[in-house]
Design a protein around this motif. Structure first.
Motif, PDB file in Angstrom:
ATOM      1  N   ARG A  84       0.081   7.114  43.091  1.00  0.00           N
ATOM      2  CA  ARG A  84       0.168   7.708  44.293  1.00  0.00           C
ATOM      3  C   ARG A  84      -0.135   9.113  44.451  1.00  0.00           C
ATOM      4  NH1 ARG A  84       5.925   4.727  45.642  1.00  0.00           N
ATOM      5  NH2 ARG A  84       5.340   2.821  44.892  1.00  0.00           N
ATOM      6  N   HIS A 122       0.829  12.082  46.086  1.00  0.00           N
ATOM      7  CA  HIS A 122       1.865  12.944  46.851  1.00  0.00           C
ATOM      8  C   HIS A 122       1.607  14.338  46.449  1.00  0.00           C
ATOM      9  CE1 HIS A 122       4.382   9.621  48.026  1.00  0.00           C
ATOM     10  NE2 HIS A 122       4.159   9.093  46.698  1.00  0.00           N
ATOM     11  N   GLN A 163      10.120  15.792  54.080  1.00  0.00           N
ATOM     12  CA  GLN A 163      10.384  15.120  52.829  1.00  0.00           C
ATOM     13  C   GLN A 163      11.401  15.953  52.195  1.00  0.00           C
ATOM     14  OE1 GLN A 163       6.746  15.630  50.431  1.00  0.00           O
ATOM     15  NE2 GLN A 163       7.508  13.906  49.079  1.00  0.00           N
ATOM     16  N   SER A 203      12.893  13.472  47.106  1.00  0.00           N
ATOM     17  CA  SER A 203      11.784  12.604  47.140  1.00  0.00           C
ATOM     18  C   SER A 203      10.423  13.277  46.516  1.00  0.00           C
ATOM     19  CB  SER A 203      11.378  12.057  48.747  1.00  0.00           C
ATOM     20  OG  SER A 203      11.224  13.083  49.416  1.00  0.00           O
ATOM     21  N   ALA A 204      10.502  14.535  46.429  1.00  0.00           N
ATOM     22  CA  ALA A 204       9.233  15.327  45.873  1.00  0.00           C
ATOM     23  C   ALA A 204       9.449  15.042  44.289  1.00  0.00           C
ATOM     24  CB  ALA A 204       9.000  16.740  46.249  1.00  0.00           C
ATOM     25  N   ARG A 242      11.157  12.713  42.752  1.00  0.00           N
ATOM     26  CA  ARG A 242      10.806  11.387  42.576  1.00  0.00           C
ATOM     27  C   ARG A 242       9.338  10.880  42.504  1.00  0.00           C
ATOM     28  NH1 ARG A 242       9.602   6.327  43.926  1.00  0.00           N
ATOM     29  NH2 ARG A 242      10.948   4.694  43.296  1.00  0.00           N
ATOM     30  N   ALA A 243       8.648  11.603  43.411  1.00  0.00           N
ATOM     31  CA  ALA A 243       7.146  11.161  43.359  1.00  0.00           C
ATOM     32  C   ALA A 243       6.447  11.997  42.206  1.00  0.00           C
ATOM     33  CB  ALA A 243       6.715  11.854  44.489  1.00  0.00           C
ATOM     34  N   VAL A 246       7.091   9.668  39.350  1.00  0.00           N
ATOM     35  CA  VAL A 246       6.544   8.387  39.489  1.00  0.00           C
ATOM     36  C   VAL A 246       4.966   8.475  38.818  1.00  0.00           C
ATOM     37  CG1 VAL A 246       5.441   6.667  40.864  1.00  0.00           C
ATOM     38  CG2 VAL A 246       8.030   7.285  41.262  1.00  0.00           C
ATOM     39  N   ARG A 247       4.557   9.516  39.396  1.00  0.00           N
ATOM     40  CA  ARG A 247       3.214  10.226  38.781  1.00  0.00           C
ATOM     41  C   ARG A 247       3.043  10.418  37.272  1.00  0.00           C
ATOM     42  NH1 ARG A 247       3.231  13.469  43.164  1.00  0.00           N
ATOM     43  NH2 ARG A 247       3.575  15.117  41.927  1.00  0.00           N
ATOM     44  N   SER A 286      -1.781  16.052  41.919  1.00  0.00           N
ATOM     45  CA  SER A 286      -1.841  14.774  42.628  1.00  0.00           C
ATOM     46  C   SER A 286      -3.265  13.947  42.055  1.00  0.00           C
ATOM     47  CB  SER A 286      -2.245  14.555  44.112  1.00  0.00           C
ATOM     48  OG  SER A 286      -0.848  15.027  44.803  1.00  0.00           O
TER      49      SER A 286
END
Length: 72
Positions: free
Chosen positions: A14, A16, A24, A28-29, A31-32, A35-36, A72
């Motif tokens: 993703r 982000h 945001q 959530s930042a 978490r992003a 995830v990356r 990103s």
């Protein structure tokens, strides 16, 4: 490769932004970013045949896997 890895959730890379934007939350930042990080760890574990199956070259996978989690 274990059976668990064979049936793991598909990679989702993703795009982000590393810092929270309007609307945001910091959570959530973070978490992003996590995830990356996990996605890049997973792509680094794929062998040549798996990369071929998803249409990604070894050099593309290596470049993605070596990015820092905040990029990103």
């Amino acid at each position: 490769m274990s059976n668990r890895q064979m049936h793991a959730e598909p990679l989702r890379l993703r795009h982000h932004h590393p810092l929270p934007e309007q609307g945001q939350t910091l959570w959530s930042a973070l978490r992003a970013a996590w995830v990356r990080h996990r996605s890049r760890q997973r792509i680094a574990q794929l062998d040549g045949e798996m990369l071929k199956d998803i249409g990604v070259s070894y050099s593309e996978a290596e470049m993605e896997a070596n990015k820092p989690f905040w990029q990103s």
